[in-house]
Write a protein that holds these residues in place. Structure first.
Motif, mmCIF file in Angstrom:
data_model
loop_
_atom_site.group_PDB
_atom_site.id
_atom_site.type_symbol
_atom_site.label_atom_id
_atom_site.label_comp_id
_atom_site.label_asym_id
_atom_site.label_seq_id
_atom_site.Cartn_x
_atom_site.Cartn_y
_atom_site.Cartn_z
ATOM 1 N N LEU A 239 0.830 -1.205 0.000
ATOM 2 C CA LEU A 239 0.000 0.000 0.000
ATOM 3 C C LEU A 239 0.863 1.253 0.000
ATOM 4 O O LEU A 239 0.622 2.192 -0.776
ATOM 5 N N ARG A 240 1.867 1.270 0.850
ATOM 6 C CA ARG A 240 2.697 2.469 0.983
ATOM 7 C C ARG A 240 3.499 2.733 -0.291
ATOM 8 O O ARG A 240 3.690 3.890 -0.678
ATOM 9 N N ARG B 143 2.539 2.208 -3.218
ATOM 10 C CA ARG B 143 1.602 2.767 -4.187
ATOM 11 C C ARG B 143 1.096 4.149 -3.767
ATOM 12 O O ARG B 143 0.177 4.703 -4.387
ATOM 13 N N GLY B 144 1.683 4.696 -2.720
ATOM 14 C CA GLY B 144 1.283 6.024 -2.270
ATOM 15 C C GLY B 144 -0.011 6.035 -1.487
ATOM 16 O O GLY B 144 -0.643 7.091 -1.348
ATOM 17 N N LEU B 145 -0.414 4.873 -0.960
ATOM 18 C CA LEU B 145 -1.653 4.761 -0.198
ATOM 19 C C LEU B 145 -1.344 4.615 1.284
ATOM 20 O O LEU B 145 -0.295 4.100 1.673
ATOM 21 N N ARG B 146 -2.266 5.059 2.112
ATOM 22 C CA ARG B 146 -2.089 4.920 3.564
ATOM 23 C C ARG B 146 -3.350 4.325 4.171
ATOM 24 O O ARG B 146 -4.462 4.777 3.880
ATOM 25 N N GLY B 147 -3.165 3.316 4.990
ATOM 26 C CA GLY B 147 -4.286 2.702 5.682
ATOM 27 C C GLY B 147 -4.710 3.533 6.878
ATOM 28 O O GLY B 147 -3.857 3.973 7.662
ATOM 29 N N VAL B 148 -6.016 3.721 7.030
ATOM 30 C CA VAL B 148 -6.544 4.529 8.126
ATOM 31 C C VAL B 148 -7.795 3.859 8.680
ATOM 32 O O VAL B 148 -8.354 2.939 8.081
ATOM 33 N N SER B 149 -8.245 4.334 9.818
ATOM 34 C CA SER B 149 -9.502 3.859 10.383
ATOM 35 C C SER B 149 -10.661 4.293 9.495
ATOM 36 O O SER B 149 -10.550 5.237 8.706
ATOM 37 N N VAL B 150 -11.779 3.601 9.632
ATOM 38 C CA VAL B 150 -12.945 3.965 8.828
ATOM 39 C C VAL B 150 -13.453 5.358 9.203
ATOM 40 O O VAL B 150 -13.863 6.135 8.339
ATOM 41 N N GLY B 151 -13.401 5.666 10.490
ATOM 42 C CA GLY B 151 -13.816 7.006 10.908
ATOM 43 C C GLY B 151 -13.007 8.088 10.223
ATOM 44 O O GLY B 151 -13.559 9.083 9.727
ATOM 45 N N GLU B 152 -11.685 7.911 10.166
ATOM 46 C CA GLU B 152 -10.834 8.894 9.502
ATOM 47 C C GLU B 152 -11.110 8.926 8.001
ATOM 48 O O GLU B 152 -11.137 10.001 7.383
#
Length: 238
Positions: free
Chosen positions: A33-34, A36-45
């Motif tokens: 993910l990282r 590919r320029g993506l960041r994992g976050v909580s659903v709330g965020e």
């Protein structure tokens, strides 16, 4: 919106329900993910970012059932990759295990101390109901208890708000979704809710041990065609 669904993170075997990824595989997936320029976050965020028009490079990460191994393995890896996640826990089974899985293996669940530790590490705490029951078949009073009382208990444990709910087994109908909304949650996660897709039935993609970066990319592409667009109706919060 792209929301990934995990369960247990451990080296435990066997895995008859295919709900486990090893820490090694999770590390590879987060690194993919990282890259590919993506960041994992909580659903709330993720939802807050979407409402502000800045969610393009974010991916929702969820961990169902609230296993103890989330704290042992997932949290250090998430923090190491600059990610957060939502963990959906069962306040009615604080000192128990996944007794609902008839074939096992038995896995410890987070207790109150573990839930507070996960929250302190920057993870979002959500409810998975009290006892991991399929909600559509419950009488109205039992349904309200599973949904509303679990939120009240988690607010006592964490000392903060509980915004998210996750339907056990992904089972949801309109009556259940309305009960979740009425209990004051601001969103709920399902799996593939089809016509119910929306803030209170967010679709997710299952992630398993066999999901390499290539498979995740394929799932990402297919997600655009297999899932309805999520329309975010106003949340009810209390």
């Amino acid at each position: 919106m792209w929301v990934l669904m995990y369960h247990s993170v451990s080296y435990a075997t066997p895995d008859p329900y295919r709900v486990t990824v090893t820490p090694d595989r999770l590390r590879e997936q987060l690194a993919w993910l990282r890259r590919r320029g993506l960041r994992g976050v909580s659903v709330g965020e993720l939802l807050r970012a979407r409402e502000q028009g800045r969610s393009a490079r974010l991916v929702g990460l969820t961990f169902d059932d609230g296993y103890r191994d989330f704290l042992d393995y997932a949290v250090p890896l998430l923090r190491g990759h600059g990610c957060t996640a939502t963990v959906f826990v069962l306040p009615g089974r604080l000192h128990g295990s996944n007794a609902w899985d008839a074939e096992g293996p038995r896995r410890r669940l987070l207790n109150a101390e573990g839930i507070r530790a996960a929250a302190a590490a920057g993870m979002e705490i959500g409810s998975h109901g009290l006892m991991h029951l399929s909600l559509p078949g419950l009488e109205d009073a039992a349904l309200r208890h599973e949904v509303a009382h679990s939120r009240a208990l988690l607010r006592e444990i964490t000392g903060g708000g509980i915004a998210g709910f996750c339907y056990p087994y992904g089972a949801v109908d309109r009556r259940v979704a309305e009960a979740v909304r009425a209990a004051g949650y601001s969103y709920a996660c399902a799996v593939n809710p089809r016509s119910l897709t929306g803030r209170y039935a967010l679709p997710r993609i299952h992630v398993g041990e066999s999901d390499t970066g290539r498979r995740l990319r394929t799932k990402q592409l297919l997600h655009r065609f297999r899932r309805r667009q999520v329309a975010l109706e106003p949340a009810v919060t209390s």
